[in-house]
Write an enzyme that holds these catalytic residues in place. Structure first.
Site, PDB file in Angstrom:
ATOM      1  N   TYR A 123     -30.712 -37.853  26.187  1.00  0.00           N
ATOM      2  CA  TYR A 123     -32.101 -37.633  25.783  1.00  0.00           C
ATOM      3  C   TYR A 123     -32.773 -36.433  26.419  1.00  0.00           C
ATOM      4  CZ  TYR A 123     -31.681 -41.984  23.281  1.00  0.00           C
ATOM      5  OH  TYR A 123     -31.296 -42.950  22.386  1.00  0.00           O
ATOM      6  N   PHE A 415     -37.075 -52.628  27.437  1.00  0.00           N
ATOM      7  CA  PHE A 415     -37.598 -52.826  26.095  1.00  0.00           C
ATOM      8  C   PHE A 415     -36.668 -52.236  25.058  1.00  0.00           C
ATOM      9  CE2 PHE A 415     -39.580 -49.098  28.046  1.00  0.00           C
ATOM     10  CZ  PHE A 415     -39.307 -48.095  27.133  1.00  0.00           C
TER      11      PHE A 415
END
Length: 415
Positions: A123, A415
């Site tokens: 990322y 999450f």
């Protein structure tokens, strides 16, 4: 290949989520997990990539509010459920989905995007930097003792901290009240949105790895719940006797006394010889409570990755530990609206970050700003790695001091 990208529809969720499971190895989640993640999915913030009738890529964001230095909770997009079907990798699907997600986040006026990375190398190219780290430990409780501060135990008529067992479901509201009071105290923590109070209680039997069902102990003072620990016990024996492990899920407390009392309790559970924990702050007070840090097998790994979607709004949303007036020359190839010069002025009371034509003081990419944003990684450290360039003498020291946080940032749950 003809690829169609579209917003996720509830009728497509099972196939969409099945593609995500396949991308992560193919093991199916339990019905309990699937039900919760379906409930928490923001359908209008999620997209699927389709090849004909087949879902080949998944991605979405969650609408969070995250604590930043200064204590404010800032709207933040939690990037999640990102996966590409194995037979469609290396075709640009991930890049296209990230493009669409970040464009959407910008249009919604959310200045920050965050994620936890299955593979951290992925990322950075999209402008995310590792802004928080988590501490993991295996504590040898046959050799380590916890020293508690004055006021922990009852004495001289004072009640002290009382510990009480509770079923996790019965204690949920009390634990959530403690968590809510802790959120503003540490950057990186997420305000619990509706439905997320169920996530800490998720306990599918096939994920216990031989441990007991989830247990909970509450810390009380004068009848008020001021702390909690949720954990499981994995029994084990050999010829010498019991050698079970306490598997700590999460622990929060409002006072040093309650915090120490909970840790002491965990180290003294019968028939166990160790505690394992995989996600604690890197400056956890536990490090100063244990009698022998060498017997705790401490390690650290990256946790929350932060991306500034709107540099001006993001840098204006937090406060700064010392006064700062610095011009950044920002590089951002993936979100070019951020590229260029920004003047940040601020202090502990507030900040402003605006476009400027003034000469730059520091040059860096948006990835470095994300890494340093929560105050857990210093700009000086990044400069030492060649990732920040000082263009005005003393600018690096000024900015690095200002960006710091009194406590280490920390993401308490995934999450």
């Amino acid at each position: 290949m003809t690829t169609e990208f579209r917003v996720l529809r509830p009728a497509d969720w099972d196939q969409w989520y099945g593609t995500l499971e396949l991308a992560f190895g193919g093991a199916a989640d339990s019905s309990e997990e699937r039900a919760l993640w379906r409930e928490l999915t923001c359908f209008d913030r999620s997209i699927g990539a389709w090849d004909g009738g087949e879902v080949i890529g998944t991605a979405g964001t969650l609408a969070f509010r995250m604590t930043v230095p200064g204590g404010d909770a800032v709207p933040t997009a939690g990037v999640t459920m990102v996966g590409v079907r194995p037979t469609y990798r290396r075709r640009g699907l991930l890049r296209e989905m990230m493009r669409r997600l970040l464009d959407d986040v910008r249009s919604w006026g959310e200045p920050l995007a965050v994620l936890t990375a299955s593979e951290p190398a992925i990322y950075g190219r999209f402008g995310f930097g590792a802004a928080t780290h988590s501490l993991h430990a295996t504590i040898d409780t046959t050799r380590v003792r916890v020293t508690v501060p004055p006021g922990t135990d009852a004495s001289d008529g004072a009640e002290g901290v009382r510990l009480r067992d509770s079923k996790p479901e019965d204690a949920r509201d009390a634990c959530e009240a403690v968590y809510a009071r802790r959120v503003a105290a540490r950057p990186g923590m997420l305000v619990r949105q509706p439905g997320w109070e169920k996530q800490p209680l998720l306990d599918p039997p096939d994920k216990r790895e031989g441990a007991s069902p989830l247990q909970c102990v509450l810390a009380e003072v004068d009848g008020e719940v001021v702390g909690y620990a949720r954990y499981a016990v994995r029994g084990d024996w050999d010829l010498a006797g019991p050698k079970g492990a306490v598997v700590l899920r999460d622990l929060e407390a409002l006072t040093p006394q309650a915090y120490a009392a909970l840790w002491r309790f965990l180290t003294e559970i019968d028939l166990t010889t160790r505690i394992t924990t995989t996600n604690r702050p890197v400056d956890d007070p536990l490090l100063h409570l244990v009698s022998d840090i060498r017997r705790c097998e401490i390690g650290v790994r990256d946790s929350l990755h932060v991306r500034l979607v709107d540099v001006g709004a993001a840098l204006s949303a937090r406060t700064y530990r010392t006064p700062v007036d610095v011009v950044f020359e920002v590089e951002d190839d993936f979100c070019p609206w951020n590229a260029g010069r920004w003047r940040l002025t601020g202090d502990a009371k507030g900040a402003s970050c605006e476009r400027t034509d003034d000469a730059p003081d520091l040059a860096l990419s948006v990835r470095e700003l994300g890494t340093a944003y929560l105050g857990g990684v210093s700009l000086a450290s990044l400069a030492g790695a060649g990732r920040v360039t000082e263009l005005r003498p003393s600018a690096l020291e000024e900015a690095s001091s200002a960006f710091g946080s009194t406590v280490a940032p920390w993401l308490p749950h995934g999450f």
